[in-house]
Motif scaffolding. Structure first.
Motif, PDB file in Angstrom:
ATOM      1  N   SER A 155     -55.961  32.893  30.394  1.00 56.58           N
ATOM      2  CA  SER A 155     -55.966  33.628  31.748  1.00 56.58           C
ATOM      3  C   SER A 155     -55.513  35.018  31.658  1.00 56.58           C
ATOM      4  CB  SER A 155     -55.484  32.832  32.704  1.00 56.58           C
ATOM      5  OG  SER A 155     -53.934  32.825  32.437  1.00 56.58           O
ATOM      6  N   THR A 156     -56.100  35.749  32.321  1.00 55.31           N
ATOM      7  CA  THR A 156     -55.569  37.341  32.557  1.00 55.31           C
ATOM      8  C   THR A 156     -55.785  37.745  33.929  1.00 55.31           C
ATOM      9  OG1 THR A 156     -57.803  38.156  32.002  1.00 55.31           O
ATOM     10  CG2 THR A 156     -56.214  38.026  30.031  1.00 55.31           C
ATOM     11  N   SER A 157     -55.168  38.797  34.099  1.00 61.05           N
ATOM     12  CA  SER A 157     -54.975  39.471  35.537  1.00 61.05           C
ATOM     13  C   SER A 157     -54.620  40.994  35.267  1.00 61.05           C
ATOM     14  CB  SER A 157     -53.901  38.593  36.539  1.00 61.05           C
ATOM     15  OG  SER A 157     -52.731  38.816  35.941  1.00 61.05           O
ATOM     16  N   VAL A 158     -54.794  41.690  36.243  1.00 61.20           N
ATOM     17  CA  VAL A 158     -54.484  42.754  36.422  1.00 61.20           C
ATOM     18  C   VAL A 158     -53.561  43.030  37.612  1.00 61.20           C
ATOM     19  CG1 VAL A 158     -54.930  45.412  36.371  1.00 61.20           C
ATOM     20  CG2 VAL A 158     -56.472  43.733  35.223  1.00 61.20           C
ATOM     21  N   PRO A 159     -52.362  42.582  37.788  1.00 60.79           N
ATOM     22  CA  PRO A 159     -51.681  42.856  38.932  1.00 60.79           C
ATOM     23  C   PRO A 159     -51.196  44.141  39.397  1.00 60.79           C
ATOM     24  CG  PRO A 159     -50.425  41.215  37.262  1.00 60.79           C
ATOM     25  CD  PRO A 159     -51.397  42.135  36.802  1.00 60.79           C
ATOM     26  N   GLY A 160     -50.390  44.860  38.543  1.00 65.14           N
ATOM     27  CA  GLY A 160     -50.321  46.384  39.123  1.00 65.14           C
ATOM     28  C   GLY A 160     -49.937  46.356  40.646  1.00 65.14           C
ATOM     29  N   LEU A 170     -61.399  38.851  27.769  1.00 70.04           N
ATOM     30  CA  LEU A 170     -60.157  39.021  28.631  1.00 70.04           C
ATOM     31  C   LEU A 170     -60.761  39.484  30.166  1.00 70.04           C
ATOM     32  CD1 LEU A 170     -58.951  39.569  25.960  1.00 70.04           C
ATOM     33  CD2 LEU A 170     -56.982  40.546  27.063  1.00 70.04           C
ATOM     34  N   MET A 171     -61.826  39.539  30.057  1.00 66.64           N
ATOM     35  CA  MET A 171     -62.450  40.111  31.416  1.00 66.64           C
ATOM     36  C   MET A 171     -63.886  39.658  31.712  1.00 66.64           C
ATOM     37  SD  MET A 171     -62.462  43.998  30.849  1.00 66.64           S
ATOM     38  CE  MET A 171     -61.628  44.870  29.521  1.00 66.64           C
TER      39      MET A 171
END
Lengths: 514, 717
Positions: free
Chosen positions: A41-46, A74-75
């Motif tokens: 799993s991946t995410s771009v929280p920022g 990853l996306m």
């Protein structure tokens, strides 16, 4: 040569910061790993963690027979996503705009609740988006859609939306894992397990039945039927008059208006409302309103009631001190029976309100006497925290609201009445020649809202819109144009959209007399 | 106190040989540092590497056990300077920050560090925040590596490769006496995966031993003539060749697929998964990464091994260079390497891949397809159907979504203490007109977005007031600048406030003090109010500002007092005092406050204690649906509600149960004289006997009057 590519299961979660999208992704990963699958799993929280929209992405695949781990992306790739989970309905729309939902493979699981974006909320009118368009798009974009209000379901079960969405995912039966595997993942997470499992189970059931709830931008207004009888002879008399004053189709909205007007003042004020409305309806009949379902009368019934029940200090004090209001507050904040609740009102009365509450002559005199007015203003005009549940403040508000019988002699009432008269004159003035425009003039009343600055801004916009009436009176589409002006006036606070629209009208009025 | 507690993750840091680590990329890096025998770690928090700092901050017992010194540096410059410990001593050190924002700040120290060279391994872990979701400029760390002659690692984005890269990085640094940068892209930082752990290693040589046995070597100090006669020569003649040898011998770069082939792909390690996915979709790779196109994966993107490049390319008709971001440093370098050896292989790259933006699998799929179409079309032989959403995206229904799906920019959290500051600023603007406002980095930058729309530029962390410095001329209006407490201590005290004092700047400086470095995850800083046993906190910003010479300083300790905020701002804009007018607007970050207080509240309620919760509400009867309150707030819990009343056209304001009762709504409606619809409800949990008696008494009297009036009221039910 290589063996064929076995596609991993691709899952995209669209959520807003703070909605628990990360928790949902973690559950999916830990469930898959517990079942011997490889999960990434991946995410771009920022900064998205602060209320912005964000995407979590998960891929699942079995390791090879000899234990080799797959290479996962990853996306998400548009057109290649199997499951999209949207934690809000417009986010479901966003997932489609990004090409993540395609008819050959994607199951769309979306909550129908709305969390309005700032851009929708800040409009002076109604800036909310139409969810039906998202529903329409999902009809053609998704292979299958499971949509229902997961937020409310979660709340009802004392949990948060992530557990409801996890339940919907399980109920949709799109992952090769049994219900027990899902529930184990929730248990392994260890936080709020009982409530999560409850929401999970409820959502599971709904999804299993293939929930596809209808969406609606706003509730359909409930127009109560006109009652046969009331509990007071004066009211009964009003009901009889109502039936005589307006045709059947307009009676429900007239009853809503009448109810509001009587509540605001007294039955005789209701009589005044019906008198005026009957007079307007007569003009409507003369202008051929029968062919138009008496649209003019209908608009008059609605906006005249609103105009006659302007917000003044008496009204505010009255509403704030009612027992029904005390109960509503308790209900809204979800107070339990044993809890004690006190409310504090944030009020900022100004000298205008004080003067408006004086008998008209005295109020005019005071308003003209600037030095005194300003001195008094310094004394009155300040923020007051009114604790309505205490005897002192309740008594204060109660006394103010008790001024109600004197209201019709007060300065504010004189001003409002004059304004209403001017407005109705404008409408009836164009009624014989331009029915639609006259109806639209009544609708422009919508612009007058709020208190103090907001109120005067609304008045300014109203006046500007009214200034266009003479320019539009000879145009067949004048009513539409006035409606457009009202919409423009509601598009932004400063009124720049309105000014631009007015300029357009001036330009065509200058160039070609229609 | 950081936003998240990493007590559980800290357990993962103690995993031993052969145990399976499962978790996030950034935690794997942290574990890798301990496995590498690091002696000291520093850094400055920021997405996506904040968690590394936070985990280490929570891991004191583990670090103590290993003898590792950890500190939260004041800035990236401080962190980079910390690596000076590895210049003269065989100490392994690692620092971390968000790149390129942080690398800019650190550059001064990095230049000197790279000039001196290192004896102990020096590793700089860069959270590369490029592409979608990034909050910083779209630049690349690659340029820093080239200009200072530091080596740049860009490992394949899986935990095993990243961990190996950390370990390799230290050795490479020591073998070539050069600091090494390790860049990890944002998704890789947050990727969940697994690797087999090793035991943690205590450093062979301790900080204490170094301190007690000081070494001084004039040749390591950056001063003429050393910098040019020693360092420049060393860089070119010793360190570079040593690095090349190490990279070659240890095979840090990887080759996949068949050795020979008519075409191949050269790629940055970080691009590996996306390239493989593109090849998978094109039918050229299987699920486990077995590819029929030869790949040359650069886990080290600087320096480039010319001989390896030539070896990979020379038998091929063409290669595709996959290099995310711009300019095309690697493509140029590959071309140069081939030209030097007169190898005629065609190098494709930015001629068919986008110049900028994310290289997603679908972008790469198109690029690789176009490359193969031109140079080896039969590879695309069976041409499986490629995933595409074009048909759906072209449909009128989906196209129409562009009109309804709203933008959802980040904004202030529910109850944020910065909201009332900008509400007050808007009120002042309504009165005194629009002003030039210089913004800064931090949560407060959300003021540039709706509904506030305040602020015209942002130049860097702690540079808000400095970026208004040109506007120090006589004029009818004063410039306003904003800076957070994080930026203030990072850089702003001197660069912004000191600068303004010294130059007698006439503007207004608003310092937003929320007690933490909030935007990066709520880490403590010098002025944090919490007692932190490991750090010195509670150092006053106001005193610091006064100490540096500011005369007009006002501290506001409750930002929610909108009227006071507004009046203070007005006073600052109209004061006769010379020099900057500084307002320190201070209230605790609500996210952190709630995290601390919510459990205490729940516990109190559970224990039967009298607890009072406040939240706000809106009386729908008196709300007219103008939403002026929302335009001065934007609070997530302040939303809209459509009524089913046929007399109403517009939705009314409504507050949901996530309201934390900060008070902003009420204060704003009072200060802006909005409307009397807002109320605050005080809900008393576990009321005492006195509470109940008083409530009953009040209820009886009030109820009497309410019933009396209701009985007399003639109205439809």
């Amino acid at each position: 040569m290589t063996v064929p590519f076995e596609k991993p299961i691709a899952i995209a979660i669209l959520a807003m910061g703070g909605q628990g999208g990360g928790v949902l992704a973690d559950w999916i990963v830990s469930m898959a790993e517990a079942q011997g699958w490889a999960a990434q799993s991946t995410s771009v929280p920022g900064v998205a963690q602060r209320t912005g929209a964000t995407i979590y992405y998960v891929e699942l695949l079995r390791p090879s027979a000899d234990g080799k781990m797959p290479v996962l992306s990853l996306m998400p790739t548009p057109g290649d996503v199997d499951i999209v989970l949207a934690a809000e309905f417009m986010e479901a729309g966003r997932s489609m705009m990004r090409g993540l939902v395609t008819p050959d493979r994607t199951t769309l699981i979306a909550s129908t609740h709305r969390s309005y974006a700032v851009g929708e909320k800040e409009m002076p009118g109604d800036g909310t988006s139409d969810p039906q368009m998202v529903a329409d798009a999902s009809g053609i974009a998704a292979r299958r859609s499971i949509v229902f209000d997961m937020q409310r379901l979660a709340e009802k079960n004392g949990s948060v939306i992530s557990s409801a969405m996890f339940g919907a995912l399980a109920g949709a039966a799109v992952l090769p894992f049994g219900r027990a595997a899902f529930e184990d993942a929730i248990r392994a997470g260890g936080k709020g397990v009982e409530a999560s499992l409850r929401a999970f189970a409820a959502a599971f059931e709904r999804a299993e039945q293939g929930a596809a709830d209808p969406v609606q931008r706003k509730p359909t207004p409930v127009e109560a039927a006109v009652p046969e009888k009331s509990d007071h002879p004066k009211l009964d008399a009003l009901l009889i008059r109502l039936r005589m004053a307006v045709p059947l189709g307009v009676q429900p909205i007239t009853f809503a208006g009448l109810k509001k007007v009587v509540d605001w003042q007294d039955p005789s004020y209701g009589e005044e409302y019906l008198d005026r409305l009957a007079a307007l309806h007569k003009l409507d009949v003369e202008a051929g309103g029968a062919n138009r379902d008496y649209a003019f009368t209908e608009a008059a019934a609605k906006y005249l009631a609103n105009a006659m029940t302007y917000d003044d200090v008496i009204r505010v004090a009255d509403l704030k001190t009612r027992a029904t209001r005390f109960d509503r507050v308790r209900k809204e904040i979800g107070a339990k029976a044993e809890q004690v609740v006190y409310t504090t009102e944030y009020m900022h009365p100004r000298m205008e309100e004080v003067a408006g509450t004086l008998p008209a002559r005295m109020g005019r005199w005071l308003t003209a006497n600037r030095p005194l007015y300003n001195r008094l203003d310094r004394f009155f005009s300040k923020g007051r925290h009114v604790k309505t549940g205490t005897l002192f403040w309740f008594a204060g508000l109660y006394v103010v609201s008790a001024l109600k019988p004197m209201r019709r002699g007060m300065l504010r009432h004189e001003m409002e009445t004059a304004h209403v008269a001017r407005w109705l004159d404008t409408a009836t003035g164009v009624l014989p020649t331009n029915y639609d425009l006259a109806t639209a003039v009544l609708g422009a009343r919508r612009l007058i809202k709020g208190y103090s600055d907001t109120h005067s801004r609304g008045l300014t916009k109203f006046d500007k819109v009214m200034s266009a009436v003479p320019l539009l009176s000879m145009r067949a589409d004048g009513g539409q144009w006035l409606g457009r002006l009202v919409q423009a006036a509601l598009a932004d606070e400063a009124g720049s959209t309105l000014d631009a629209a007015l300029q357009t009208i001036h330009s065509f009025a200058d160039s070609a007399p229609a | 106190m950081a936003e998240r507690s990493f007590a559980r993750e800290v357990e993962d840091l103690t995993l031993g040989d052969g145990e399976l680590f499962r978790g996030e990329g950034i935690l794997a890096i942290t574990k890798a540092l301990l496995q590498s025998g690091v002696s000291y770690v520093g850094g400055y928090q920021g997405s996506p590497i904040s968690h590394l700092m936070d985990v280490l901050a929570d891991a004191k017992p583990v670090l103590d056990d290993l003898g590792v010194h950890f500190e939260s540096s004041a800035s990236e410059a401080a962190a980079a300077a910390m690596l000076a410990a590895s210049i003269n001593y065989s100490l392994r050190g690692a620092v971390t920050w968000k790149s390129t924002a942080g690398t800019n700040v650190a550059s001064d120290a990095l230049t000197n560090l790279a000039s001196s060279g290192v004896k102990g391994g020096a590793l700089i872990i860069l959270g590369e925040d490029y592409g979608e979701g990034s909050s910083i400029p779209q630049e690349r760390s690659h340029a820093f590596a080239m200009k200072s002659q530091m080596w740049l690692l860009d490992p394949r984005p899986n935990l095993e490769s990243i961990v190996k890269s950390v370990e390799d990085g230290f050795e490479l640094s020591e073998a070539s006496n050069t600091p090494v940068m390790l860049q990890v892209r944002i998704r890789a930082c947050h990727v969940h995966g697994q690797f087999v752990a090793k035991d943690n290693r205590k450093p062979a040589f301790t900080m204490r031993e170094a301190l007690e046995n000081p070494i001084r070597d004039l040749n390591r100090i950056v001063l003429p003539p050393q910098s040019i006669t020693v360092h420049d020569r060393e860089k070119l003649e010793q360190r570079w060749p040593a690095a090349l040898d190490f990279i070659r011998e240890r095979q840090l770069n990887e080759f996949f697929g068949p050795e020979e082939g008519p075409v191949g792909i050269v790629l940055q390690g970080g691009m590996y998964n996306s390239v493989i996915r593109a090849l998978q979709l094109l039918g050229l790779a299987d699920s486990y990464g077995n590819t029929s196109v030869p790949l040359y994966v650069l886990n080290v993107t600087y320096p480039l091994l010319d001989d390896e490049v030539v070896r990979f390319c020379q038998s091929k008709r063409a290669v595709l260079m996959v290099e995310e971001g711009h300019p095309d440093y690697l493509e140029q370098a590959v071309n140069t390497a081939l030209r030097r050896k007169d190898v005629q292989t065609r190098v494709a790259g930015k001629d068919r891949l986008p110049l900028g933006g994310d290289y997603t699998a679908s972008v790469l799929m198109k690029g690789i397809q176009s490359f193969l179409d031109e140079f080896e079309p039969q590879m695309l032989g069976n041409r499986p159907p490629l995933p595409s959403a074009d048909a759906v995206l072209g449909s009128p229904q989906v196209k129409a979504l562009a009109e309804v799906v709203p933008a959802r920019p980040a904004g202030f959290c529910t109850g944020c203490p910065e909201r009332p500051i900008f509400a007050a600023m808007k009120l002042v603007e309504k009165e005194l007109g629009q002003h030039h406002i210089s913004a800064d980095i931090g949560c407060h930058l959300f003021s540039i977005l709706p509904p506030f729309n305040i602020g015209g530029s942002t130049m860097g962390y702690g540079l808000g007031p400095a970026s208004a410095s040109a506007f120090n001329v006589p004029a009818g209006k004063r410039p306003i600048s904003v800076m957070g407490d994080g930026g203030f201590w990072h850089n702003g005290l001197n660069t912004s406030v000191g600068n303004a004092v010294y130059n007698k700047h006439d503007g207004v400086i608003m310092i937003v003090d929320n007690h933490y470095s909030a935007a990066t995850g709520g880490q403590d800083i010098l002025s944090s109010r919490a007692e932190n046993p490991l750090r010195s906190t509670n150092n006053s910003i106001t005193k610091a500002v006064q100490g540096i010479g500011a005369k007009w300083v006002r501290q506001i300790d409750r930002t929610y007092d909108v009227s006071k905020m507004r009046d203070t701002l007005k006073a600052a804009l109209t004061s006769d005092v010379e020099g900057p007018k500084v307002i320190v607007a201070s209230s605790e970050c609500m996210l952190n406050k709630q995290r601390r207080e919510k459990p205490l509240f729940s516990k109190g309620v559970k224990d039967g204690k009298r607890m009072v919760r406040q939240r706000f509400g809106v009386d729908e009867d008196t709300c007219t649906g103008d939403h002026a309150c929302i335009r001065l707030s934007g609070c997530p819990s302040l939303s809209l509600k459509h009524l089913d009343d046929p007399l109403r056209d517009d939705p009314v304001a409504s507050i949901d149960n996530t309201c934390v009762g900060c008070g902003n709504c009420g204060e704003v409606s009072e200060a802006a004289v909005l409307c009397p619809s807002f109320y605050r409800a005080d809900i008393i949990y576990n009321p005492t006997r006195l509470d109940r008696v008083v409530a009953k008494l009040r209820g009886a009297v009030i109820g009497f009057f309410q019933r009396r009036r209701a009985a007399r009221r003639i109205a439809f039910a």
